[in-house]
Design a protein around this motif. Structure first.
Motif, mmCIF file in Angstrom:
data_model
loop_
_atom_site.group_PDB
_atom_site.id
_atom_site.type_symbol
_atom_site.label_atom_id
_atom_site.label_comp_id
_atom_site.label_asym_id
_atom_site.label_seq_id
_atom_site.Cartn_x
_atom_site.Cartn_y
_atom_site.Cartn_z
ATOM 1 N N GLU A 105 0.830 -1.209 0.000
ATOM 2 C CA GLU A 105 0.000 0.000 0.000
ATOM 3 C C GLU A 105 0.864 1.259 0.000
ATOM 4 O OE1 GLU A 105 -1.951 3.452 1.476
ATOM 5 O OE2 GLU A 105 -0.531 2.289 2.708
ATOM 6 N N ARG A 106 1.990 1.229 0.689
ATOM 7 C CA ARG A 106 2.866 2.402 0.743
ATOM 8 C C ARG A 106 3.545 2.660 -0.606
ATOM 9 N NH1 ARG A 106 1.795 6.173 3.989
ATOM 10 N NH2 ARG A 106 -0.153 5.461 3.049
ATOM 11 N N VAL A 107 3.833 1.614 -1.358
ATOM 12 C CA VAL A 107 4.395 1.811 -2.698
ATOM 13 C C VAL A 107 3.403 2.555 -3.578
ATOM 14 C CG1 VAL A 107 5.079 0.600 -4.806
ATOM 15 C CG2 VAL A 107 5.997 -0.127 -2.612
ATOM 16 N N SER A 108 2.120 2.187 -3.482
ATOM 17 C CA SER A 108 1.084 2.899 -4.229
ATOM 18 C C SER A 108 1.006 4.363 -3.799
ATOM 19 C CB SER A 108 -0.259 2.213 -4.029
ATOM 20 O OG SER A 108 -1.297 2.922 -4.665
ATOM 21 N N PHE A 109 1.121 4.612 -2.503
ATOM 22 C CA PHE A 109 1.094 5.987 -1.982
ATOM 23 C C PHE A 109 2.270 6.799 -2.519
ATOM 24 C CE2 PHE A 109 3.113 8.605 1.364
ATOM 25 C CZ PHE A 109 2.194 9.640 1.417
ATOM 26 N N LEU A 110 3.459 6.215 -2.531
ATOM 27 C CA LEU A 110 4.646 6.945 -2.979
ATOM 28 C C LEU A 110 4.604 7.223 -4.473
ATOM 29 C CD1 LEU A 110 7.303 5.062 -0.840
ATOM 30 C CD2 LEU A 110 6.569 7.430 -0.552
ATOM 31 N N THR A 111 4.124 6.268 -5.276
ATOM 32 C CA THR A 111 4.001 6.530 -6.712
ATOM 33 C C THR A 111 3.006 7.645 -6.978
ATOM 34 O OG1 THR A 111 2.347 4.770 -6.885
ATOM 35 C CG2 THR A 111 4.641 4.199 -7.372
ATOM 36 N N GLU A 112 1.961 7.717 -6.178
ATOM 37 C CA GLU A 112 0.994 8.806 -6.335
ATOM 38 C C GLU A 112 1.612 10.147 -5.959
ATOM 39 O OE1 GLU A 112 -3.228 10.316 -4.379
ATOM 40 O OE2 GLU A 112 -2.595 8.237 -4.138
ATOM 41 N N GLN A 113 2.426 10.166 -4.903
ATOM 42 C CA GLN A 113 3.087 11.412 -4.504
ATOM 43 C C GLN A 113 4.040 11.895 -5.597
ATOM 44 O OE1 GLN A 113 2.621 13.234 -1.420
ATOM 45 N NE2 GLN A 113 0.815 11.934 -1.602
ATOM 46 N N ILE A 114 4.785 10.971 -6.194
ATOM 47 C CA ILE A 114 5.693 11.351 -7.276
ATOM 48 C C ILE A 114 4.912 11.851 -8.481
ATOM 49 C CG2 ILE A 114 7.443 10.459 -8.868
ATOM 50 C CD1 ILE A 114 8.291 8.516 -6.658
ATOM 51 N N ALA A 115 3.727 11.277 -8.721
ATOM 52 C CA ALA A 115 2.909 11.680 -9.870
ATOM 53 C C ALA A 115 2.448 13.126 -9.768
ATOM 54 C CB ALA A 115 1.703 10.756 -9.997
ATOM 55 N N MET A 287 11.573 1.319 0.299
ATOM 56 C CA MET A 287 10.477 0.361 0.422
ATOM 57 C C MET A 287 10.703 -0.847 -0.488
ATOM 58 S SD MET A 287 8.028 1.262 2.556
ATOM 59 C CE MET A 287 7.517 2.701 3.512
ATOM 60 N N THR A 288 11.191 -0.594 -1.692
ATOM 61 C CA THR A 288 11.467 -1.691 -2.618
ATOM 62 C C THR A 288 12.540 -2.620 -2.059
ATOM 63 O OG1 THR A 288 10.913 -0.244 -4.483
ATOM 64 C CG2 THR A 288 12.104 -2.270 -4.985
ATOM 65 N N GLY A 289 13.547 -2.040 -1.410
ATOM 66 C CA GLY A 289 14.582 -2.864 -0.789
ATOM 67 C C GLY A 289 14.034 -3.741 0.324
#
Length: 449
Positions: A105-115, A287-289
């Motif tokens: 869920e946090r990966v989705s949040f971070l991609t949205e922030q970068i967007a 997070m990916t790590g």
């Protein structure tokens, strides 16, 4: 709140596009994950005088505590401790699986922030790449350990859980919660996803049929099946690239999820990002790590958990891994179904199934090819039959553009039957010889019943 966000806006430059453009460029996956987020109280952090420390603590609070799943984060260090000090392997597997839930869920949040900074198009590409990062990372680690069946079962389970469990629960709960309302959704998006899923089914079925027809000459048939699978994987990746162009450029309006009107009710502000551009990339990399570390633990301990719990590896890979690993995304889809926003629920379920079928699976075949591992698209008769019946059932259920709880109930019952089938089905030992760079590995057991 505005004063806290202003330094990052000045530091990282102006946002691309207007606030309205960014809001209406959000995908169903973004909205689904946002339903599990909560507003962070930055009162204490704002009183810290040192700018860099204040910014770090603010980012830490937004990323770690900005989700309702933050209670599961302690499972991550517990999994590391359990692995380091030699605790029971089933405990390492269970804790790692729980730790992966909030990370997805946090990966989705971070991609949205970068967007917010890159614009909806680049953000959409980033979301398409990272949307199923957990499944892809687990698959790559399983490939590195030559556990091809773990890769196939886990990816098949992700597709089945999205098509039957997530979509079925969404339609059922949405139908029960809105008995007196007519539930409608846009058929055009569902039609596109159904076509791609049928193409994926064809690419999975042909290697199986090819193997069955050439059973008399197993060696030459295996090589031909492998070549056919690799060619089909390239075709699937080309089709997925065309799908991204269709989704992000030529027909973007079909896939843009409408912003819900009660953001303030959930305590989520969508007008501006809460972390900076480079901070988002750093957190995404971190997070990916962590996902990679926990995925390695899951792959290494899945057989020990199977032996300890008395459950077949096929059941764990097809049922448990997808349910726990994607729990955040699944819960978000169900929440929007309760609110009679089926377009978002369908976008999550069908979008994830399409991405795994048309991108993650063929990519794994290509990656295995580069590693010298012979992975094909033959998922065996039982698995391919389950996939075929699931895709066809979903296509029939979504053909009229309306929904009721009976459709969801049928999909759920189908998922229960398939789950029971793999629970009682004892996968035979799979003895395989692999060749990597001309070196023959010893025969090893991939699955134990």
């Amino acid at each position: 709140m505005a004063s806290l966000q202003e330094p990052w806006l000045l530091e990282n430059g102006n946002l691309k596009g207007s606030s309205k453009e960014i809001r209406h460029g959000r995908t169903a996956h973004n909205l689904s994950s946002s339903s599990l987020r909560k507003k962070s109280d930055l009162t204490l952090v704002s009183k810290i005088r040192y700018g860099m420390l204040r910014q770090f603590l603010t980012n830490l609070q937004e990323v770690i505590l900005g989700t309702k799943l933050s209670v599961l984060f302690p499972a991550i260090p517990l999994a590391v401790v359990a692995e380091s000090y030699g605790f029971g392997r089933p405990w390492v597997f269970a804790l790692s699986l729980l730790g992966l839930t909030p990370l997805a869920e946090r990966v989705s949040f971070l991609t949205e922030q970068i967007a917010y900074y890159t614009g909806p198009t680049v953000g959409g590409l980033l979301n398409a790449t990272c949307g199923n990062a957990t499944e892809l990372i687990i698959a790559i680690f399983a490939l590195s350990q030559y556990k091809i069946d773990v890769v196939k079962y886990s990816l098949l389970g992700s597709v089945l859980s999205n098509l039957l469990l997530v979509l079925g629960t969404s339609l059922f709960c949405g139908g029960i919660a809105n008995l007196r309302k007519e539930q409608k959704y846009d058929r055009r998006q569902a039609d596109v996803n159904s076509l791609l899923l049928l193409l994926a089914l064809l690419c999975h079925s042909l290697p199986l049929l090819f193997r069955m027809l050439g059973a008399s000459d197993a060696v030459s048939t295996a090589d031909s099946t492998l070549h056919l699978s690799r060619a089909s994987s390239i075709v699937m990746l080309i089709a997925y690239l065309s799908y991204l162009i269709f989704q992000l450029f030529t027909h973007r309006q079909l896939f843009e999820a409408q912003e819900e009107s009660d953001d303030d009710e959930n305590g989520i502000s969508e007008e501006a990002p809460v972390i900076g551009f480079w901070s988002g990339f750093i957190w995404l990399f971190g997070m990916t790590g962590v996902i990679s570390l926990l995925s390695e633990y899951v792959v290494e301990t899945i057989e020990d958990a199977s032996n300890s719990w008395g459950i077949s590896v096929s059941f764990i890979s097809i049922i448990l891994l997808p349910i726990v690993g994607n729990a955040a995304e699944h819960a978000g889809a169900i929440i929007f179904a309760f609110k009679n926003k089926l377009d978002i629920s369908l976008g999550v379920a069908l979008g994830s199934a399409t991405q795994i079928s048309m991108f993650v699976v063929p990519l794994c075949v290509i990656v295995a090819w580069t590693m010298g591992i012979k992975m094909d698209l033959n998922f065996n008769l039982l698995e391919t039959g389950s996939l075929a019946l699931s895709i066809i059932t979903v296509a029939f259920a979504l053909q009229d553009g309306t929904s009721h709880y009976m459709k969801g109930l049928v999909l759920l019952l189908l998922y229960i039957v398939i789950g029971a089938c793999f629970f009682v089905f004892k996968t035979p030992l799979n003895q395989v010889n692999f060749t990597n760079s001309g070196i023959k590995r010893p025969t090893e057991t991939i699955f134990r019943a």
